[in-house]
Design a protein around this motif. Structure first.
Motif, PDB file in Angstrom:
ATOM      1  N   LEU A 131      23.234   4.736  -8.620  1.00 59.00           N
ATOM      2  CA  LEU A 131      21.892   4.660  -8.499  1.00 59.00           C
ATOM      3  C   LEU A 131      21.238   4.188  -7.096  1.00 59.00           C
ATOM      4  CD1 LEU A 131      20.951   4.426 -12.230  1.00 59.00           C
ATOM      5  CD2 LEU A 131      21.424   6.533 -10.960  1.00 59.00           C
ATOM      6  N   PRO A 132      20.272   4.763  -6.695  1.00 56.89           N
ATOM      7  CA  PRO A 132      19.569   4.245  -5.477  1.00 56.89           C
ATOM      8  C   PRO A 132      18.953   2.850  -5.487  1.00 56.89           C
ATOM      9  CG  PRO A 132      18.236   5.957  -6.039  1.00 56.89           C
ATOM     10  CD  PRO A 132      19.239   5.701  -7.217  1.00 56.89           C
ATOM     11  N   TRP A 133      19.498   1.821  -5.942  1.00 53.61           N
ATOM     12  CA  TRP A 133      19.098   0.516  -6.022  1.00 53.61           C
ATOM     13  C   TRP A 133      18.042   0.041  -4.864  1.00 53.61           C
ATOM     14  CZ3 TRP A 133      18.223  -0.664 -11.130  1.00 53.61           C
ATOM     15  CH2 TRP A 133      19.138  -0.224 -11.741  1.00 53.61           C
ATOM     16  N   ALA A 134      18.640   0.104  -3.959  1.00 48.82           N
ATOM     17  CA  ALA A 134      18.128  -0.466  -2.517  1.00 48.82           C
ATOM     18  C   ALA A 134      16.630   0.325  -2.114  1.00 48.82           C
ATOM     19  CB  ALA A 134      18.843   0.017  -1.506  1.00 48.82           C
ATOM     20  N   GLN A 135      16.407   1.291  -2.778  1.00 50.33           N
ATOM     21  CA  GLN A 135      15.114   2.269  -2.588  1.00 50.33           C
ATOM     22  C   GLN A 135      14.144   1.962  -3.710  1.00 50.33           C
ATOM     23  OE1 GLN A 135      16.199   6.510  -1.936  1.00 50.33           O
ATOM     24  NE2 GLN A 135      18.098   5.643  -0.790  1.00 50.33           N
ATOM     25  N   VAL A 136      14.451   1.408  -4.832  1.00 46.00           N
ATOM     26  CA  VAL A 136      13.677   1.029  -6.188  1.00 46.00           C
ATOM     27  C   VAL A 136      12.857  -0.034  -6.007  1.00 46.00           C
ATOM     28  CG1 VAL A 136      13.877   1.065  -8.645  1.00 46.00           C
ATOM     29  CG2 VAL A 136      15.332   2.580  -7.394  1.00 46.00           C
ATOM     30  N   GLN A 137      11.738  -0.027  -6.513  1.00 42.92           N
ATOM     31  CA  GLN A 137      10.831  -1.181  -6.579  1.00 42.92           C
ATOM     32  C   GLN A 137      10.447  -1.485  -8.019  1.00 42.92           C
ATOM     33  OE1 GLN A 137       7.724   0.611  -4.444  1.00 42.92           O
ATOM     34  NE2 GLN A 137       8.382  -0.380  -2.312  1.00 42.92           N
ATOM     35  N   LEU A 138      10.362  -0.391  -8.855  1.00 43.95           N
ATOM     36  CA  LEU A 138      10.146  -0.418 -10.388  1.00 43.95           C
ATOM     37  C   LEU A 138      11.369   0.265 -11.054  1.00 43.95           C
ATOM     38  CD1 LEU A 138       8.420  -1.292 -12.775  1.00 43.95           C
ATOM     39  CD2 LEU A 138       6.841   0.778 -12.463  1.00 43.95           C
ATOM     40  N   VAL A 139      11.976  -0.314 -12.183  1.00 49.05           N
ATOM     41  CA  VAL A 139      12.951   0.277 -12.925  1.00 49.05           C
ATOM     42  C   VAL A 139      12.149   0.404 -14.425  1.00 49.05           C
ATOM     43  CG1 VAL A 139      15.059   0.468 -14.106  1.00 49.05           C
ATOM     44  CG2 VAL A 139      14.762  -0.293 -11.650  1.00 49.05           C
ATOM     45  N   ALA A 180      19.569  -4.581 -10.874  1.00 45.74           N
ATOM     46  CA  ALA A 180      18.013  -4.620 -10.677  1.00 45.74           C
ATOM     47  C   ALA A 180      17.892  -5.917 -10.057  1.00 45.74           C
ATOM     48  CB  ALA A 180      17.410  -4.640 -12.186  1.00 45.74           C
ATOM     49  N   THR A 181      18.441  -7.243 -10.406  1.00 46.93           N
ATOM     50  CA  THR A 181      17.957  -8.578  -9.703  1.00 46.93           C
ATOM     51  C   THR A 181      18.479  -8.477  -8.310  1.00 46.93           C
ATOM     52  OG1 THR A 181      19.986  -9.586 -10.595  1.00 46.93           O
ATOM     53  CG2 THR A 181      17.946  -9.672 -11.899  1.00 46.93           C
ATOM     54  N   GLU A 182      19.426  -7.932  -7.922  1.00 44.68           N
ATOM     55  CA  GLU A 182      19.826  -7.788  -6.570  1.00 44.68           C
ATOM     56  C   GLU A 182      18.909  -7.127  -5.709  1.00 44.68           C
ATOM     57  OE1 GLU A 182      23.883  -6.193  -6.660  1.00 44.68           O
ATOM     58  OE2 GLU A 182      24.828  -7.941  -7.255  1.00 44.68           O
ATOM     59  N   ALA A 183      18.163  -6.101  -6.222  1.00 44.59           N
ATOM     60  CA  ALA A 183      17.526  -5.384  -5.645  1.00 44.59           C
ATOM     61  C   ALA A 183      16.000  -5.952  -5.608  1.00 44.59           C
ATOM     62  CB  ALA A 183      17.302  -3.780  -6.289  1.00 44.59           C
ATOM     63  N   ARG A 184      15.706  -6.887  -6.347  1.00 47.63           N
ATOM     64  CA  ARG A 184      14.738  -7.480  -6.771  1.00 47.63           C
ATOM     65  C   ARG A 184      13.333  -6.511  -7.239  1.00 47.63           C
ATOM     66  NH1 ARG A 184      14.044 -12.482  -5.624  1.00 47.63           N
ATOM     67  NH2 ARG A 184      11.845 -12.666  -5.245  1.00 47.63           N
ATOM     68  N   ALA A 185      13.880  -5.742  -8.044  1.00 41.99           N
ATOM     69  CA  ALA A 185      13.037  -4.955  -8.652  1.00 41.99           C
ATOM     70  C   ALA A 185      12.487  -5.421  -9.879  1.00 41.99           C
ATOM     71  CB  ALA A 185      14.056  -3.504  -9.055  1.00 41.99           C
ATOM     72  N   PRO A 194       0.654  -1.114  -0.100  1.00 36.81           N
ATOM     73  CA  PRO A 194      -0.153   0.128   0.096  1.00 36.81           C
ATOM     74  C   PRO A 194       0.788   1.283   0.022  1.00 36.81           C
ATOM     75  CG  PRO A 194      -0.036  -1.027   2.187  1.00 36.81           C
ATOM     76  CD  PRO A 194       0.711  -1.912   1.351  1.00 36.81           C
ATOM     77  N   GLU A 195       2.175   1.146   0.219  1.00 37.24           N
ATOM     78  CA  GLU A 195       2.998   2.296   0.340  1.00 37.24           C
ATOM     79  C   GLU A 195       3.120   2.813  -1.018  1.00 37.24           C
ATOM     80  OE1 GLU A 195       5.730  -1.108  -0.109  1.00 37.24           O
ATOM     81  OE2 GLU A 195       3.851  -0.566   0.976  1.00 37.24           O
ATOM     82  N   PRO A 196       3.648   4.133  -1.249  1.00 37.12           N
ATOM     83  CA  PRO A 196       3.784   4.760  -2.447  1.00 37.12           C
ATOM     84  C   PRO A 196       4.931   3.813  -3.375  1.00 37.12           C
ATOM     85  CG  PRO A 196       4.002   6.370  -1.188  1.00 37.12           C
ATOM     86  CD  PRO A 196       3.864   5.167  -0.311  1.00 37.12           C
ATOM     87  N   TRP A 197       4.393   3.609  -4.712  1.00 38.34           N
ATOM     88  CA  TRP A 197       5.371   2.723  -5.344  1.00 38.34           C
ATOM     89  C   TRP A 197       6.666   3.694  -5.938  1.00 38.34           C
ATOM     90  CZ3 TRP A 197       2.829  -0.744  -9.745  1.00 38.34           C
ATOM     91  CH2 TRP A 197       3.935  -1.769 -10.003  1.00 38.34           C
ATOM     92  N   ARG A 198       7.762   3.175  -5.501  1.00 44.02           N
ATOM     93  CA  ARG A 198       9.078   3.791  -5.903  1.00 44.02           C
ATOM     94  C   ARG A 198       9.677   3.683  -7.299  1.00 44.02           C
ATOM     95  NH1 ARG A 198       9.424   2.103  -0.622  1.00 44.02           N
ATOM     96  NH2 ARG A 198      11.126   0.644  -1.001  1.00 44.02           N
ATOM     97  N   VAL A 199       9.550   4.382  -8.318  1.00 41.02           N
ATOM     98  CA  VAL A 199       9.956   4.126  -9.592  1.00 41.02           C
ATOM     99  C   VAL A 199      11.189   5.050  -9.965  1.00 41.02           C
ATOM    100  CG1 VAL A 199       8.964   4.118 -12.046  1.00 41.02           C
ATOM    101  CG2 VAL A 199       7.361   4.130 -10.050  1.00 41.02           C
ATOM    102  N   MET A 200      12.004   4.292 -10.690  1.00 42.47           N
ATOM    103  CA  MET A 200      13.294   5.005 -11.352  1.00 42.47           C
ATOM    104  C   MET A 200      13.032   4.719 -12.880  1.00 42.47           C
ATOM    105  SD  MET A 200      17.284   4.461 -10.357  1.00 42.47           S
ATOM    106  CE  MET A 200      17.436   2.645 -10.622  1.00 42.47           C
ATOM    107  N   ASP A 201      12.803   5.995 -13.465  1.00 45.04           N
ATOM    108  CA  ASP A 201      12.941   6.092 -15.066  1.00 45.04           C
ATOM    109  C   ASP A 201      14.185   6.523 -15.579  1.00 45.04           C
ATOM    110  OD1 ASP A 201      11.892   6.653 -17.609  1.00 45.04           O
ATOM    111  OD2 ASP A 201      10.695   8.208 -16.955  1.00 45.04           O
ATOM    112  N   LEU A 202      14.838   5.705 -16.230  1.00 46.96           N
ATOM    113  CA  LEU A 202      16.105   5.767 -17.077  1.00 46.96           C
ATOM    114  C   LEU A 202      16.080   6.381 -18.332  1.00 46.96           C
ATOM    115  CD1 LEU A 202      17.744   2.231 -16.137  1.00 46.96           C
ATOM    116  CD2 LEU A 202      17.905   4.386 -14.814  1.00 46.96           C
ATOM    117  N   GLY A 203      16.766   7.329 -18.573  1.00 46.33           N
ATOM    118  CA  GLY A 203      16.766   8.077 -19.935  1.00 46.33           C
ATOM    119  C   GLY A 203      15.445   8.780 -20.196  1.00 46.33           C
ATOM    120  N   CYS A 204      15.045   9.511 -19.316  1.00 39.53           N
ATOM    121  CA  CYS A 204      13.349   9.969 -19.160  1.00 39.53           C
ATOM    122  C   CYS A 204      13.157  11.027 -20.204  1.00 39.53           C
ATOM    123  CB  CYS A 204      13.284  10.309 -17.799  1.00 39.53           C
ATOM    124  SG  CYS A 204      14.094  11.878 -17.328  1.00 39.53           S
ATOM    125  N   GLY A 205      14.315  11.728 -20.852  1.00 42.20           N
ATOM    126  CA  GLY A 205      13.795  12.569 -21.873  1.00 42.20           C
ATOM    127  C   GLY A 205      12.907  13.701 -21.081  1.00 42.20           C
TER     128      GLY A 205
END
Length: 284
Positions: free
Chosen positions: A121-129, A150-155, A40-51
């Protein structure tokens, strides 16, 4: 290090509606993605090359709920060019907030040279890449680091609009296939993330993620450039010709002749450009 690929805001604005229409065809992936929300917490998203934020504008309303985005690009001019919706006129060091029907998203825009490595990059804080139109610009070594981090962070990973090498002109003209081959070879140059895999990127990443125990689903997101889409057809013809000449300068006269044949058919005919979307998530 090779200078990162830079894109003009005019080109990004031209392609965005084609991207959006193409992504609707893989909506089942987004439906599956929503079920992977970690809680239920906010989904933490990292957008790479977001333009200029096209991925955020398309995906945030479809994810739903509360979201916190970290939007990364090497080009500060693109980060400053985020248009509405939301308060994108906010200074670059301030968050952009967007509230819509059943969602609320906050984005922090940050400059980042992704080609220098992903370790900072803050991988430990990311849920969706996530990213749009990025994978085919990347090389195997860069993608290998992406998979490892990404797999180490299970994102969860969601990458949209990656070219698959298909370009279908209707009707055809002489040298369509030959110019397409030169264009594909040009895509393999180093775009700042190592020698690019181009159309091989999605199969490469799919295999690498499965070897790490991830589940992977693919969806089509082809562009359909139709008869009336003359500005996009002109941009594609010029883009093909420019890349082909850069790849084989000695063949410039033949490429220009192909361009002239294509321009004579600008007001009619169509073009399909093949793309794939990839969704990957860790197995339980």
């Amino acid at each position: 290090m090779t200078k990162p690929e830079t894109f003009a805001t005019d080109w990004l604005a031209l392609r965005e509606p084609f991207d959006a229409a193409a992504r609707e065809s893989s909506s089942r992936l987004v439906a599956r993605l929503r079920t992977l929300r970690p809680g239920p917490e906010p989904w933490r998203v990292m957008d790479l090359g977001c333009g200029t934020g096209a991925n955020w504008r398309w995906l945030a309303p479809r994810l739903g709920g509360e979201q916190q985005w970290l939007a990364l690009d090497h080009d500060a001019a693109l980060l400053r060019a985020w248009p509405s919706p939301a308060d994108a006129d906010a200074p670059l060091d301030e968050p952009v907030r967007w509230r819509g029907v059943r969602f609320e998203a906050t984005a922090l825009r940050r400059e980042a040279e992704l080609g220098r490595g992903l370790h900072a990059l803050p991988w430990a804080q990311v849920q969706l890449v996530t990213a749009s139109a990025l994978l085919d610009l990347a090389g195997a070594e860069w993608l290998d680091e992406l998979v490892r981090r990404a797999t180490e962070a299970r994102a969860t990973l969601f990458f949209a609009l990656n070219v698959d090498g298909g370009h279908d002109w209707t009707p055809t003209v002489a040298d369509d296939d030959w110019v397409g081959e030169l264009f594909a070879a040009h895509q393999g140059r180093d775009k700042g993330l190592g020698p690019a895999l181009g159309a091989r990127a999605v199969p490469w990443l799919q295999q690498a993620l499965r070897e790490r125990g991830y589940r992977v689903a693919l969806g089509r997101s082809d562009w359909h450039v139709r008869r009336g889409d003359q500005a996009m057809k002109m941009a594609m013809i010029d883009g093909f010709a420019r890349a082909a000449i850069e790849q084989e300068p000695t063949q410039a006269p033949l490429v220009r002749a192909w361009r002239a044949r294509r321009l004579r058919r600008l007001g009619w005919g169509s073009l399909r450009v093949g793309h794939l979307d990839l969704l990957a998530w860790p197995a339980p």
